[in-house]
Design a protein around this motif. Structure first.
Motif, PDB file in Angstrom:
ATOM      1  N   GLY A  93       0.790  -1.259  -0.038  1.00  0.00           N
ATOM      2  CA  GLY A  93       0.021  -0.067  -0.194  1.00  0.00           C
ATOM      3  C   GLY A  93       0.839   1.233  -0.140  1.00  0.00           C
ATOM      4  O   GLY A  93       1.911   1.287   0.002  1.00  0.00           O
ATOM      5  N   ALA A  94       0.010   2.285  -0.177  1.00  0.00           N
ATOM      6  CA  ALA A  94       0.875   3.459  -0.423  1.00  0.00           C
ATOM      7  C   ALA A  94       1.691   3.967   0.826  1.00  0.00           C
ATOM      8  O   ALA A  94       2.505   4.711   0.892  1.00  0.00           O
ATOM      9  N   SER A  95       1.103   3.846   2.033  1.00  0.00           N
ATOM     10  CA  SER A  95       1.689   4.007   3.365  1.00  0.00           C
ATOM     11  C   SER A  95       3.232   3.368   3.528  1.00  0.00           C
ATOM     12  O   SER A  95       3.630   4.027   4.248  1.00  0.00           O
ATOM     13  N   SER A  96       3.102   2.180   2.963  1.00  0.00           N
ATOM     14  CA  SER A  96       4.484   1.401   3.364  1.00  0.00           C
ATOM     15  C   SER A  96       5.527   1.720   2.212  1.00  0.00           C
ATOM     16  O   SER A  96       6.755   1.719   2.490  1.00  0.00           O
ATOM     17  N   ALA A  97       5.055   2.320   1.085  1.00  0.00           N
ATOM     18  CA  ALA A  97       6.150   2.475   0.007  1.00  0.00           C
ATOM     19  C   ALA A  97       6.328   3.936  -0.392  1.00  0.00           C
ATOM     20  O   ALA A  97       6.778   4.257  -1.321  1.00  0.00           O
ATOM     21  N   PRO A 120       7.872 -14.510  10.955  1.00  0.00           N
ATOM     22  CA  PRO A 120       6.441 -14.181  10.944  1.00  0.00           C
ATOM     23  C   PRO A 120       6.272 -13.209   9.854  1.00  0.00           C
ATOM     24  O   PRO A 120       7.020 -12.233   9.436  1.00  0.00           O
ATOM     25  N   LEU A 121       4.941 -13.286   9.287  1.00  0.00           N
ATOM     26  CA  LEU A 121       4.783 -12.481   8.143  1.00  0.00           C
ATOM     27  C   LEU A 121       4.695 -10.911   8.656  1.00  0.00           C
ATOM     28  O   LEU A 121       5.142  -9.938   7.641  1.00  0.00           O
ATOM     29  N   LYS A 122       4.689 -10.604   9.861  1.00  0.00           N
ATOM     30  CA  LYS A 122       4.755  -9.032  10.193  1.00  0.00           C
ATOM     31  C   LYS A 122       6.007  -8.488   9.995  1.00  0.00           C
ATOM     32  O   LYS A 122       6.262  -7.394   9.830  1.00  0.00           O
ATOM     33  N   GLN A 123       7.053  -9.443  10.168  1.00  0.00           N
ATOM     34  CA  GLN A 123       8.492  -8.936  10.031  1.00  0.00           C
ATOM     35  C   GLN A 123       8.692  -8.960   8.263  1.00  0.00           C
ATOM     36  O   GLN A 123       9.834  -8.087   8.313  1.00  0.00           O
ATOM     37  N   THR A 124       7.998  -9.395   7.370  1.00  0.00           N
ATOM     38  CA  THR A 124       8.243  -9.176   5.966  1.00  0.00           C
ATOM     39  C   THR A 124       7.436  -8.295   5.442  1.00  0.00           C
ATOM     40  O   THR A 124       7.145  -8.044   4.277  1.00  0.00           O
ATOM     41  N   HIS A 125       6.429  -7.695   6.160  1.00  0.00           N
ATOM     42  CA  HIS A 125       5.500  -6.596   5.713  1.00  0.00           C
ATOM     43  C   HIS A 125       6.067  -5.624   5.211  1.00  0.00           C
ATOM     44  O   HIS A 125       7.346  -5.257   5.704  1.00  0.00           O
ATOM     45  N   LYS A 126       5.665  -4.971   3.981  1.00  0.00           N
ATOM     46  CA  LYS A 126       6.634  -3.852   3.265  1.00  0.00           C
ATOM     47  C   LYS A 126       6.940  -2.619   4.099  1.00  0.00           C
ATOM     48  O   LYS A 126       8.191  -2.406   4.138  1.00  0.00           O
TER      49      LYS A 126
END
Length: 350
Positions: free
Chosen positions: A147-151, A230-236
């Motif tokens: 999403g726009a908030s992460s990138a 965990p997925l939270k560690q690879t979230h953008k």
């Protein structure tokens, strides 16, 4: 001051690969260098990785497909200039309209026409999902991975730094080989094996500098459950936060022999880079082995290069500085687009 250029972008499918170009157009528009009109395109095939554009009566294509072998033939025949992400010398010789776009990565901005693009999507559901992903506030609430908030471009600004503990960033995703056949199956097996070997090697030999692992997927659970994080560690968003604090980035080959997004992200964040060799690709500005990155030839070679960058602070910092300079001159979206437009005969002072 020169009169602003007039550009019309004909957008169809909203592929993430193209966002870098949208951001470039948006920033140039904000700078008063170009007027941008957006219209619905006719190329509506699923995942179509290009869009048509007319700038002052010149017909231009921006194509960001992973594969060097991909060419949108009808679009190529239509255009005057064809800017392509993955370009090899053979492709360039056989298709003289092609001009290398350069490194590609996903980035967003408040100036990337997200609302207008979402309104062009067919169907209410598609329009809403596109807008949520493209809106900084909403994508943050719903924790949209790309999403726009992460990138957002405001995060893509990191200068070189000296450190006594150079952190290594590398948390790859594995590709499920069962979804493809033939040479694509073999390619995924090879890429996965290399990524798994690198993660194992980093954990075994450089545990003080590396705390990554393999992204959690159903396929990864079947082949390397002990390496999953965990997925939270690879979230953008988390990945970019970690990247900013890291000194060394590891990049492996992408699908269909492409240069992965991580390579461009590492340069934007001024990292020292260890990567597969990318010398076979033509870029809009040369990326030099030994200067911008070290190219590995095997797992053992990769580990020796990692050791070298950890121990040699001056060498590591010099590479980080070279990549910072490259990013500021050639890879910021408005700079990269201005270089492309200069190749089409439009000189812009950015």
């Amino acid at each position: 001051m020169h009169k602003p250029l007039n550009a019309t972008l004909f957008l169809s499918t909203d592929v993430l690969h193209l966002n870098q170009v949208y951001v470039g157009f948006g920033i140039l528009r904000q700078l008063g260098l170009i007027n941008v009109a957006i219209k619905k395109g006719e190329d509506t095939g699923f995942g179509t990785p290009f869009f048509k554009c007319i700038i002052e009566n010149k017909k231009i294509i921006f194509e960001m497909h992973d594969s060097p072998g991909y060419i949108a033939k009808e679009a190529y025949n239509w255009c005057d200039y064809y800017f392509k992400r993955s370009v090899t010398p053979v492709i360039k010789i056989n298709n003289p309209k092609i001009i290398p776009w350069g490194l590609n990565f996903y980035i967003t901005s408040v100036h990337d026409f997200s609302l207008k693009r979402s309104l062009l999507k067919p169907g209410f559901k598609n329009a809403v999902s596109t807008y949520v992903r493209s809106n900084i506030f909403l994508s943050n609430i719903f924790k949209i991975k790309n999403g726009a908030s992460s990138a957002n471009i405001k995060y893509f600004n990191a200068k070189p730094f000296h450190t006594t503990k150079p952190v290594i960033v590398f948390s790859p995703r594995l590709w499920d080989p069962q979804r493809v056949e033939g040479h694509k199956y073999e390619e995924r097996i090879r890429l996965n094996a290399e990524r798994i070997a690198f993660v194992k090697g980093l954990r075994e030999h450089f545990s003080n500098y590396y705390n990554g692992g393999v992204e959690d997927t159903a396929y990864a659970r079947t082949v390397c459950p002990e390496l999953i994080i965990p997925l939270k560690q690879t979230h953008k968003k988390k990945y970019l936060q970690d990247l900013k604090q890291s000194a060394i980035g590891v990049s492996t080959g992408g699908l269909v022999n492409s240069i992965g997004w991580k390579f461009g992200e590492y340069i934007m964040f001024s990292k020292a880079i260890i990567s597969n060799n990318i010398n076979d690709f033509l870029l809009h500005a040369p990326v030099q082995e030994q200067t911008n990155y070290f190219a590995y030839e095997s797992t053992d070679h990769f580990l020796s290069l990692t050791d070298l960058l950890i121990k040699k602070d001056a060498l590591r910092y010099e590479m980080m500085q070279a990549n910072y300079t490259y990013a500021q001159n050639y890879l910021r979206p408005e700079k990269q687009l201005a270089i492309a437009l200069a190749n089409a005969g439009f000189e812009l002072r950015v």
